[in-house]
Design an enzyme around this catalytic site. Structure first.
Site, PDB file in Angstrom:
ATOM      1  N   GLY A 120      23.158  48.279  54.492  1.00 27.84           N
ATOM      2  CA  GLY A 120      23.881  47.060  54.835  1.00 27.84           C
ATOM      3  C   GLY A 120      23.910  46.119  53.658  1.00 27.84           C
ATOM      4  N   GLY A 121      24.460  44.929  53.892  1.00 26.13           N
ATOM      5  CA  GLY A 121      24.576  43.972  52.814  1.00 26.13           C
ATOM      6  C   GLY A 121      23.237  43.512  52.275  1.00 26.13           C
TER       7      GLY A 121
ATOM      8  N   VAL B 296      17.795  50.804  55.601  1.00 25.27           N
ATOM      9  CA  VAL B 296      16.875  51.022  56.709  1.00 25.27           C
ATOM     10  C   VAL B 296      16.502  52.501  56.763  1.00 25.27           C
ATOM     11  CG1 VAL B 296      16.525  50.873  59.202  1.00 25.27           C
ATOM     12  CG2 VAL B 296      17.853  49.106  58.017  1.00 25.27           C
TER      13      VAL B 296
ATOM     14  N   ASP C 176      23.505  35.244  63.013  1.00 25.77           N
ATOM     15  CA  ASP C 176      24.326  36.390  62.599  1.00 25.77           C
ATOM     16  C   ASP C 176      24.442  37.390  63.745  1.00 25.77           C
ATOM     17  OD1 ASP C 176      25.965  37.837  60.875  1.00 25.77           O
ATOM     18  OD2 ASP C 176      24.293  38.917  59.951  1.00 25.77           O
TER      19      ASP C 176
END
Length: 325
Positions: free
Chosen positions: A23-24, A28, A136
């Site tokens: 992700g940004g 993970v 978010d």
């Protein structure tokens, strides 16, 4: 840093099984914790081109501390914060299941949509009760954990942009959230709980209607496929004026439960000691919902409807035409 390879060992007790997602903010991994004999998720943060050297570490600490303040079955738990190859990492509860985005992609109108929506709102309400804003919220940050039978439980993850609702940093605006889930005032006004309420309104449209609300000239329009009761609740959550929106996720929860119960979608019971029952019952009464207290631990709205009955009720209430088996 380069991605961790399967078999790599972290802190002597974590073995990397596989890379799960990027992700940004970082990567993970699914890892095995040999000390406790369980799978865990390890999130390794990386720097962006705009970061200074300390930014990833500060993000990890903020996410870890914010999440640790929220003890709730609908929030993915943080076990500890550490470092790997010089990069900060978060060791988290492993959730075996897809994201809500993946579920929406394969089944735009899930039979359990109202359950998942109420579970997400309850989890965010717990965060607000603890003085934590997520900032978010989106389907990518909601996981659907495996449960008994076909039932999956929605769990909120990724408090990386979290703010403290009762801390000095609440004066910050939110500039790094996902634009489709933020109101216009996110860029100009101090962060507050109504930002999460707006995001929950967008998620409600995606879950219950299979589409985001329309946006034009600062006006957000709610899909008409919702029942009148639910449409009024979601429209308020999405109002351009933060002062009109529900003040926090707990107020939104009460309004959603009242609307869903009025449409015959759910039955509600209250669990907890006398004080917690009285507190939640008062909130629900404000939304014209009469609740029945029962024994248990922790005040919560408990959704009671089997899958077959819910499917029929959802189709009748929302006039759905898609297959929701």
């Amino acid at each position: 840093m380069t991605k961790l390879a399967p078999g790599a060992v972290i802190d002597d007790d974590l073995t990397v099984n596989r890379h799960v997602a990027s992700g940004g903010m970082g990567d993970v991994y699914e890892c095995f914790d040999s000390g406790l004999g369980r799978r865990v998720a390890v999130k390794v943060l990386r720097s962006s081109t705009d970061d200074d050297a300390t930014a990833p570490t500060l993000r990890a600490l903020r996410e870890g501390r914010a999440t640790a303040r929220v003890v709730h079955p609908g929030v993915v738990a943080i076990h500890r914060v550490g470092r790997v190859a010089g990069a900060p990492m978060l060791i988290m509860e492993w959730v075996d299941g897809p994201t809500l985005r993946e579920a929406l992609s394969s089944r735009p109108l899930p039979a359990l949509a109202i359950h998942w929506l109420l579970e997400v709102v309850d989890a965010v309400a717990a965060a607000h009760d603890a003085g934590v804003l997520h900032c978010d919220l989106k389907p990518e940050n909601i996981l659907l954990a495996a449960g008994d039978g076909e039932r999956r439980r929605a769990k909120v993850v990724d408090f990386g942009l979290a703010r403290g609702a009762t801390l000095p940093q609440r004066s910050e605006t939110v500039r790094n959230g996902t634009r489709a889930y933020l109101p216009a005032d996110a860029l100009t006004a101090p962060a507050n709980a109504t930002l999460d309420v707006f995001a929950l309104g967008v998620i409600a449209c995606e879950l219950l209607c299979g589409q985001r609300p329309g946006r034009s000239g600062g006006v957000v329009s709610v899909p008409r496929r919702l029942s009148l009761r639910l449409r009024e609740v979601v429209a308020r959550a999405l109002d351009a004026d933060a002062n009109v929106r529900h003040r926090d996720a707990r107020a939104l929860q009460a309004a959603l439960i009242a609307a869903a119960r009025g449409d015959g979608l759910v039955e509600i019971t209250l669990r907890g000691d006398a004080a917690s029952q009285a507190l939640l019952a008062a909130t629900l009464r404000a939304a014209t919902l009469r609740a029945v207290p029962t024994a248990g631990i922790g005040a919560q709205a408990n959704v009671l409807a089997d899958r077959a009955a819910l499917r029929g009720r959802v189709q009748a209430a929302f006039a759905l035409v898609a297959d929701v088996d």
